[in-house]
Scaffold this motif. Structure first.
Motif, PDB file in Angstrom:
ATOM      1  N   ARG A 197     -11.046  -5.427  -3.138  1.00 11.03           N
ATOM      2  CA  ARG A 197      -9.948  -5.718  -2.214  1.00 11.03           C
ATOM      3  C   ARG A 197      -9.492  -7.166  -2.340  1.00 11.03           C
ATOM      4  O   ARG A 197      -8.285  -7.457  -2.371  1.00 11.03           O
ATOM      5  CB  ARG A 197     -10.383  -5.418  -0.777  1.00 11.03           C
ATOM      6  CG  ARG A 197      -9.249  -5.517   0.242  1.00 11.03           C
ATOM      7  CD  ARG A 197      -9.684  -5.060   1.625  1.00 11.03           C
ATOM      8  NE  ARG A 197     -10.598  -6.018   2.248  1.00 11.03           N
ATOM      9  CZ  ARG A 197     -10.212  -7.097   2.925  1.00 11.03           C
ATOM     10  NH1 ARG A 197      -8.911  -7.383   3.048  1.00 11.03           N
ATOM     11  NH2 ARG A 197     -11.106  -7.894   3.473  1.00 11.03           N
ATOM     12  N   LEU A 239     -11.969   2.480  -0.475  1.00  9.18           N
ATOM     13  CA  LEU A 239     -10.797   1.607  -0.499  1.00  9.18           C
ATOM     14  C   LEU A 239      -9.549   2.423  -0.795  1.00  9.18           C
ATOM     15  O   LEU A 239      -9.515   3.205  -1.751  1.00  9.18           O
ATOM     16  CB  LEU A 239     -10.964   0.528  -1.570  1.00  9.18           C
ATOM     17  CG  LEU A 239      -9.902  -0.583  -1.586  1.00  9.18           C
ATOM     18  CD1 LEU A 239     -10.032  -1.482  -0.355  1.00  9.18           C
ATOM     19  CD2 LEU A 239     -10.005  -1.424  -2.861  1.00  9.18           C
ATOM     20  N   CYS A 240      -8.506   2.247   0.024  1.00  8.56           N
ATOM     21  CA  CYS A 240      -7.204   2.850  -0.226  1.00  8.56           C
ATOM     22  C   CYS A 240      -6.404   1.943  -1.145  1.00  8.56           C
ATOM     23  O   CYS A 240      -6.361   0.720  -0.947  1.00  8.56           O
ATOM     24  CB  CYS A 240      -6.446   3.057   1.088  1.00  8.56           C
ATOM     25  SG  CYS A 240      -7.203   4.247   2.203  1.00  8.56           S
ATOM     26  N   TRP A 274     -10.286   4.386   6.981  1.00  6.15           N
ATOM     27  CA  TRP A 274     -10.304   4.322   8.442  1.00  6.15           C
ATOM     28  C   TRP A 274     -11.719   4.103   8.958  1.00  6.15           C
ATOM     29  O   TRP A 274     -12.650   4.780   8.535  1.00  6.15           O
ATOM     30  CB  TRP A 274      -9.769   5.619   9.049  1.00  6.15           C
ATOM     31  CG  TRP A 274      -8.365   5.986   8.701  1.00  6.15           C
ATOM     32  CD1 TRP A 274      -7.945   7.169   8.142  1.00  6.15           C
ATOM     33  CD2 TRP A 274      -7.177   5.215   8.906  1.00  6.15           C
ATOM     34  NE1 TRP A 274      -6.582   7.165   7.983  1.00  6.15           N
ATOM     35  CE2 TRP A 274      -6.080   5.971   8.449  1.00  6.15           C
ATOM     36  CE3 TRP A 274      -6.938   3.947   9.433  1.00  6.15           C
ATOM     37  CZ2 TRP A 274      -4.774   5.519   8.494  1.00  6.15           C
ATOM     38  CZ3 TRP A 274      -5.630   3.481   9.477  1.00  6.15           C
ATOM     39  CH2 TRP A 274      -4.567   4.262   9.019  1.00  6.15           C
ATOM     40  N   LEU A 296       0.829  -1.201   0.000  1.00  9.12           N
ATOM     41  CA  LEU A 296       0.000   0.000   0.000  1.00  9.12           C
ATOM     42  C   LEU A 296       0.865   1.253   0.000  1.00  9.12           C
ATOM     43  O   LEU A 296       0.637   2.184  -0.777  1.00  9.12           O
ATOM     44  CB  LEU A 296      -0.912  -0.011   1.235  1.00  9.12           C
ATOM     45  CG  LEU A 296      -1.975   1.075   1.323  1.00  9.12           C
ATOM     46  CD1 LEU A 296      -3.088   0.797   0.324  1.00  9.12           C
ATOM     47  CD2 LEU A 296      -2.543   1.155   2.736  1.00  9.12           C
ATOM     48  N   GLU A 316      -1.619  -5.213  -2.002  1.00  8.73           N
ATOM     49  CA  GLU A 316      -2.244  -4.723  -0.784  1.00  8.73           C
ATOM     50  C   GLU A 316      -3.144  -3.521  -1.064  1.00  8.73           C
ATOM     51  O   GLU A 316      -2.757  -2.578  -1.748  1.00  8.73           O
ATOM     52  CB  GLU A 316      -1.177  -4.310   0.243  1.00  8.73           C
ATOM     53  CG  GLU A 316      -1.767  -3.876   1.586  1.00  8.73           C
ATOM     54  CD  GLU A 316      -0.722  -3.405   2.577  1.00  8.73           C
ATOM     55  OE1 GLU A 316      -1.016  -3.406   3.789  1.00  8.73           O
ATOM     56  OE2 GLU A 316       0.402  -3.044   2.147  1.00  8.73           O
ATOM     57  N   SER A 317      -4.360  -3.577  -0.554  1.00 12.58           N
ATOM     58  CA  SER A 317      -5.253  -2.421  -0.500  1.00 12.58           C
ATOM     59  C   SER A 317      -5.925  -2.475   0.862  1.00 12.58           C
ATOM     60  O   SER A 317      -5.824  -3.473   1.573  1.00 12.58           O
ATOM     61  CB  SER A 317      -6.280  -2.442  -1.637  1.00 12.58           C
ATOM     62  OG  SER A 317      -7.102  -3.590  -1.538  1.00 12.58           O
ATOM     63  N   ARG A 318      -6.632  -1.429   1.233  1.00 14.41           N
ATOM     64  CA  ARG A 318      -7.156  -1.409   2.600  1.00 14.41           C
ATOM     65  C   ARG A 318      -8.401  -0.531   2.672  1.00 14.41           C
ATOM     66  O   ARG A 318      -8.440   0.536   2.044  1.00 14.41           O
ATOM     67  CB  ARG A 318      -6.082  -0.878   3.554  1.00 14.41           C
ATOM     68  CG  ARG A 318      -6.412  -1.035   5.037  1.00 14.41           C
ATOM     69  CD  ARG A 318      -5.219  -0.620   5.884  1.00 14.41           C
ATOM     70  NE  ARG A 318      -4.058  -1.498   5.664  1.00 14.41           N
ATOM     71  CZ  ARG A 318      -2.851  -1.256   6.133  1.00 14.41           C
ATOM     72  NH1 ARG A 318      -2.625  -0.169   6.841  1.00 14.41           N
ATOM     73  NH2 ARG A 318      -1.868  -2.097   5.903  1.00 14.41           N
ATOM     74  N   GLU A 345     -15.195  -4.597  -0.971  1.00 17.13           N
ATOM     75  CA  GLU A 345     -14.563  -5.851  -0.566  1.00 17.13           C
ATOM     76  C   GLU A 345     -14.224  -6.725  -1.747  1.00 17.13           C
ATOM     77  O   GLU A 345     -13.205  -7.420  -1.750  1.00 17.13           O
ATOM     78  CB  GLU A 345     -15.450  -6.591   0.433  1.00 17.13           C
ATOM     79  CG  GLU A 345     -15.407  -6.032   1.841  1.00 17.13           C
ATOM     80  CD  GLU A 345     -14.014  -6.117   2.443  1.00 17.13           C
ATOM     81  OE1 GLU A 345     -13.702  -7.161   3.054  1.00 17.13           O
ATOM     82  OE2 GLU A 345     -13.248  -5.144   2.313  1.00 17.13           O
TER      83      GLU A 345
END
Length: 378
Positions: free
Chosen positions: A310, A352-353, A324, A7, A319-321, A307
């Motif tokens: 992701r 999503l980041c 917050w 990320l 990687e993604s996230r 999701e």
């Protein structure tokens, strides 16, 4: 399996080792020394204005000391942006104070001025005036500082800027972290520049900086023996760590340019996918370092969700996230007051980041694009 695309991974510039070696050669292996002074000077020159910077062990430590210097004690209330990492709120609890969380507005994803005013007026009506306001420049995006500072000044409440993610970002040409009474910077391993771990408190007077250094070095009184008249902390940055920071400062502008280029990559990548919005500046007053690029996916329009994308990235070792999770939804803060609507909740549900590192290669971008094209069927 393909190599991991992170990320936001550390990105060394090349001269960090030079400053570290100098520290070893001169035996400055301590929480003081030429690198600490040099790193602080570099940051002060970069931020401009009357910035005075104290280098510390973490951004969290900086926020803790900012609250202490604002006079926060047990039982006080501190307003905090809800949509942020827990490090923005935890120091409030360190002081024995009570966090009062405020929702975001949908344009910058940062503290909503209307909800801020509502929170202040309601807390005063209930008999407790908040003692400080913590506003966060989320993912590098500047908050609406004119409106927020105007409200803070109206009620005479100090503002603490959590600019941990926003070094290199500006609002109306002024550096993020320099608007409030104090500003917070972070140099964690995933930030725009890193010292492996570390942070800084941005002050506006030499007196506040000196007070910060005093408190961060165990609050030792000026005496030939060890004497302490108040509680201190072991929060000062080491000369070794500061050496990494000096090397990183040499490439900071390049790192900001690279992160902004990744943001433009995503704007192009998602430009023809209806129902996907790339988090971008709302106007010319806002200049984001785009520390992390992020998207909002509308499942009703796309038939896809956060999701799903992701997991598609995960299958290719990318990687993604999620964004917050708001603090007012966290179990540890479930009894804390909250003001606003459900803006931050909706952002969390659908946001999503994406990989945003300044060291991503053309091959990395090709892999990212391939996953996106396959997931959305384009």
């Amino acid at each position: 399996m393909n190599t991991k695309i992170w990320l936001s991974s550390p990105h060394m510039g090349g001269n960090e080792q030079k400053y570290i070696n100098e520290a070893f050669e001169e035996n400055w292996v301590a929480p003081l020394g030429p690198n600490v002074n040099g790193f602080e000077n570099d940051l002060e020159q970069f931020l401009g204005g009357n910035a005075k910077v104290a280098a510390l062990s973490a951004g969290t430590a900086a926020l803790h000391l900012a609250l202490i210097e604002c006079g926060i004690v047990h039982g006080d209330e501190v307003i905090c942006q809800s949509m942020t990492f827990s490090a923005s709120a935890n120091p409030i609890a360190y002081c024995g104070a009570i966090p009062v969380f405020v929702d975001s507005e949908p344009v910058t994803w940062n503290m909503c001025p209307k909800a801020l005013r509502e929170a202040i007026e309601d807390r005063i009506q209930k008999g407790t005036k908040p003692k400080a306001i913590i506003v966060v420049h989320l993912y590098g995006m500047p908050a609406k500082m004119d409106e927020i500072t105007a409200i803070a000044q109206e009620f005479q409440i100090p503002v603490i800027e959590d600019a941990a993610e926003a070094l290199g970002s500006t609002y109306k040409g002024q550096a993020c972290g320099t608007f409030g009474r104090f500003g917070i910077l972070s140099f964690n391993g995933n930030k725009i520049i890193t010292t492996s771990g570390g942070g800084a408190l941005v002050c506006h007077t030499q007196e506040d900086k000196d007070k910060t250094v005093f408190l961060s070095t165990q609050a030792r009184d000026n005496a030939p023996h060890y004497q302490h008249s108040q509680i201190g902390f072991n929060y000062r940055m080491s000369n070794i760590v500061a050496g990494i920071g000096r090397g990183q400062m040499e490439v900071l502008k390049d790192r900001v340019s690279a992160r902004r280029a990744m943001h433009n990559f995503y704007k192009n990548l998602f430009s023809n996918i209806e129902g996907v919005t790339v988090f971008s500046e709302p106007g010319e007053d806002f200049y984001s370092n785009h520390w992390l690029s992020a998207v909002i996916i509308d499942p009703e329009i796309t038939g896809k969700d956060r999701e799903g994308l992701r997991f598609a990235f995960l299958e290719d070792n990318i990687e993604s996230r999620p964004l917050w999770k708001p603090m007012h939804l966290q179990p540890v803060f479930e009894t804390s007051p909250y003001y606003g609507g459900n803006v931050s909740e909706k952002l969390f549900d659908n946001g999503l980041c994406l990989p945003s590192g300044s060291n991503l290669s053309d091959g990395d971008r090709e892999r990212i694009a391939k996953v996106v094209h396959a997931y959305f069927g384009i």
